[in-house]
Design a protein around this motif. Structure first.
Motif, PDB file in Angstrom:
ATOM      1  N   ALA A  96      66.337  -6.212  36.132  1.00 30.90           N
ATOM      2  CA  ALA A  96      64.973  -6.557  36.531  1.00 30.90           C
ATOM      3  C   ALA A  96      64.167  -6.761  35.257  1.00 30.90           C
ATOM      4  N   GLY A  97      63.073  -7.487  35.385  1.00 33.84           N
ATOM      5  CA  GLY A  97      62.183  -7.668  34.246  1.00 33.84           C
ATOM      6  C   GLY A  97      62.606  -8.809  33.350  1.00 33.84           C
ATOM      7  N   GLU A  98      61.812  -9.027  32.303  1.00 28.97           N
ATOM      8  CA  GLU A  98      62.126 -10.098  31.372  1.00 28.97           C
ATOM      9  C   GLU A  98      61.821  -9.697  29.940  1.00 28.97           C
ATOM     10  N   ILE A  99      62.439 -10.412  29.006  1.00 23.78           N
ATOM     11  CA  ILE A  99      62.257 -10.146  27.587  1.00 23.78           C
ATOM     12  C   ILE A  99      61.910 -11.467  26.909  1.00 23.78           C
ATOM     13  N   ALA A 100      60.849 -11.460  26.119  1.00 22.08           N
ATOM     14  CA  ALA A 100      60.474 -12.674  25.404  1.00 22.08           C
ATOM     15  C   ALA A 100      60.426 -12.375  23.920  1.00 22.08           C
ATOM     16  N   PHE A 101      60.973 -13.306  23.132  1.00 24.68           N
ATOM     17  CA  PHE A 101      60.944 -13.178  21.676  1.00 24.68           C
ATOM     18  C   PHE A 101      60.267 -14.424  21.122  1.00 24.68           C
ATOM     19  N   ARG A 139      61.715 -16.806  26.480  1.00 22.99           N
ATOM     20  CA  ARG A 139      62.559 -15.853  27.201  1.00 22.99           C
ATOM     21  C   ARG A 139      63.918 -15.754  26.532  1.00 22.99           C
ATOM     22  N   ILE A 140      64.415 -14.524  26.300  1.00 23.78           N
ATOM     23  CA  ILE A 140      65.755 -14.351  25.742  1.00 23.78           C
ATOM     24  C   ILE A 140      66.637 -13.501  26.637  1.00 23.78           C
ATOM     25  N   ASP A 141      66.077 -12.930  27.723  1.00 23.17           N
ATOM     26  CA  ASP A 141      66.926 -12.078  28.547  1.00 23.17           C
ATOM     27  C   ASP A 141      68.025 -12.914  29.181  1.00 23.17           C
TER      28      ASP A 141
END
Lengths: 247, 333
Positions: free
Chosen positions: A58-63, A67-69
């Motif tokens: 769940a959720g997301e990761i941004a760099f 988005r990088i997830d």
């Protein structure tokens, strides 16, 4: 300061155990950010989610705004997010210099230039004198340094350091702290570190994020977090990380 | 690329290489036909050993089915020549292409589905065995009865790879030298560093931005292409092909002995191993023949003993051990 890394509500489960429980955090450009917590709090799993070893459920990761997830670890590294491993993974049969060259070749196509860049990184981490040794023959403190050197050689924008101080003597810890401070100050390197050695955390971190049983229990500047009753409680009962160590 | 290699190589190594090459260039003057043929074999095994070493020594992928590429290269070029009249210099491109395509299929299956370690090796054996059985049943290329190339001189000269022992001697020497130089260049390249990183620890390599799938694939493709050219040589040198010989697992094993005995992952290993094993194996055949013994398994037993001795006495191979004795500094050789 702008956000370089944004983690929004990520979760990861291992056989039903919620290792990372909807954690959110924001790391700003140029900051040193520490993630602490008792053993089994989910720190390394959180790192592995950010570095692409696992995809979050769940959720997301941004760099840097993207988005990088779910992206592969090598793709994430190519975007400028380098990591070290808690259990060091040098290339044992290669020389120390060749280990660093592998990192430097990420963005540099010319081997001679990569060798020169690797040499600079090794000097910075005081490994230059040992450049011809096989990485497998290094002592643990040197291997930890090599782990950082190799990641640094990829010219990252953000460095994820997983317990690089563990097993170091206090004087060696101080040297590593000085190296990281220097990187942060003079090259504006953003650093996220997981660390048990509170001496290093207190010396380095602008902000601290505390995990317990996979969930966030506190976040803020060191002097605020270490006075947080929930943080103190979570560390109580852990002999090696008693309240005294939190300072 | 070559100039950089020459510049960075230790002077002593260059001198040694130059001397060796000069001696080998002049050697046929002093050698009889039989010894020349032994040296041709030495060069051939050095060549294919070097090609195999790219996968195992550089990228850490153990192929136990490299006879597959020898057989494919040999059969494609020979069939084009015998059936369609297309000469080997044109045919070798199709040979290489077919081998690279088959290598790509094996690599894709292996790396896409994470078939690693010994399971990957089993996959390489399986493909070689399927090819052996398959070619046994392809009537057009002669099946199990074999495929024969015309030996007569009218088939042409060097441009059809037809010639005497001297021609093949220098051709094999050229191939072994070229493979050595190519491997040295690859090893010192960006791709070479990636291979070594993947071989040492794929997970750590990935964390340093290396696309492990692509690196491994590149090793398989280059190795397969090079090995198939060894197959083309084999076909035109021996003039006969039998699936049970070229594709056989015993050939795959024989091909990898030289680099293992000489030193996996080194540049001199495959050369040194070929120079030691091939003459010893031939001598053994000659001796048992002279004694009137008919013992077809002698060579296999001999190779087995050699392998055991190496594993016990010098597990990294003879070259690394010899290198220490000679005081050659640790490095890229």
């Amino acid at each position: 300061m702008s956000a370089l890394l944004e983690v929004r509500g990520v979760a990861k489960r291992f056989r039903g155990l919620l290792a990372v429980d909807h954690v959110s955090l924001t790391v700003n450009d140029g900051e040193i950010f520490a993630v602490i917590g008792p053993n089994g709090a989910g720190k390394t799993t959180l790192f592995n989610l950010i570095a692409g070893v696992y995809a979050p459920e769940a959720g997301e990761i941004a760099f840097a705004g993207e988005r990088i997830d779910g992206a592969a670890p090598d793709a994430i590294c190519r975007r400028g997010l380098a990591r070290t491993f808690q259990i060091v993974r040098p290339f044992p049969h290669l020389s120390v210099l060749d280990n660093a060259i592998v990192g430097a070749l990420l963005h540099e196509h010319d081997v001679d230039k990569a060798r020169a860049a690797a040499g600079d990184v090794l000097r910075r981490l005081e490994l230059w004198d040992k450049r011809a040794q096989k990485a497998g023959s290094l002592t643990l403190p040197d291997r930890k340094r090599l782990e950082v050197a190799r990641a640094l050689a990829t010219h990252p924008r953000l460095l994820l350091l997983d317990e690089v101080m563990a097993g170091l003597r206090p004087t060696e810890t101080d040297r590593m702290v000085a190296v990281l401070k220097d990187l942060n100050r003079h090259e504006n390197m953003t650093i996220v570190l997981i660390e048990h050695v509170m001496r290093a955390v207190m010396a380095l971190a602008n902000r601290i994020h505390v995990l317990h049983h996979g969930a966030t229990i506190a976040e803020g500047p060191p002097e605020v977090v270490t006075r947080d009753p929930r943080v103190i409680e979570s560390y109580l009962g852990q002999a090696d990380h008693a309240v005294g160590a939190l300072g | 690329m070559i100039t950089r290699l020459v510049r960075t190589a230790p002077p002593r190594a260059l001198l040694l290489l130059g001397l060796l090459l000069a001696v080998l260039l002049a050697a046929p003057l002093a050698l009889d036909r039989y010894l020349t043929s032994v040296l041709i074999l030495v060069f051939w095994f050095a060549y294919v050993g070097q090609a195999w070493n790219i996968m195992m020594g550089f990228a850490g992928l153990l192929s136990l089915g490299h006879a597959l590429y020898v057989g494919l290269g040999a059969y494609v070029a020979a069939t084009l020549f015998v059936k369609l009249g297309i000469g080997p210099w044109a045919g070798l491109w199709l040979s290489a292409f077919v081998s690279v395509a088959v290598g790509a299929a094996i690599g894709w299956l292996g790396f896409r589905f994470r078939i690693e370690g010994v399971y990957f090796s089993l996959l390489t054996i399986a493909f070689a065995e399927v090819a052996r059985i398959g070619f046994d049943h392809i009537g057009w290329t002669g099946g199990a009865a074999g495929l024969f190339l015309p030996v007569s001189a009218e088939a042409g000269a060097w441009f059809n790879l037809r010639g005497g022992p001297l021609f093949f001697y220098y051709l094999a020497l050229m191939m072994a030298t070229a493979a050595f130089v190519l491997c040295a260049a690859l090893r010192a390249s960006r791709l070479g560093y990636r291979w070594l990183a993947v071989r040492e620890d794929a997970e750590a390599a990935r964390a340093l931005g290396i696309d492990v799938f692509r690196a491994r694939m590149a090793a398989v493709l280059i190795s397969a292409g090079l090995t198939s050219l060894g197959g083309v040589f084999y076909a035109f040198y021996y003039n006969n092909l039998f699936p049970g010989q070229v594709f056989d697992i015993s050939r795959s094993i024989e091909m990898i002995l030289a680099p293992i005995v000489g030193g996996v992952g080194t540049l001199f290993g495959p050369v040194l191993g070929a120079f030691i094993l091939t003459p010893l194996g031939e001598a053994l055949i000659a001796i048992t023949g002279a004694l009137g013994l008919n013992a077809p398994g002698t060579k296999a037993v001999f190779y087995g003993v050699c392998l055991m001795a190496i594993v016990i006495l010098a597990p990294n191979g003879l070259w690394p051990a010899l290198k220490r004795r000679l005081g050659v500094p640790e490095g890229d050789v």
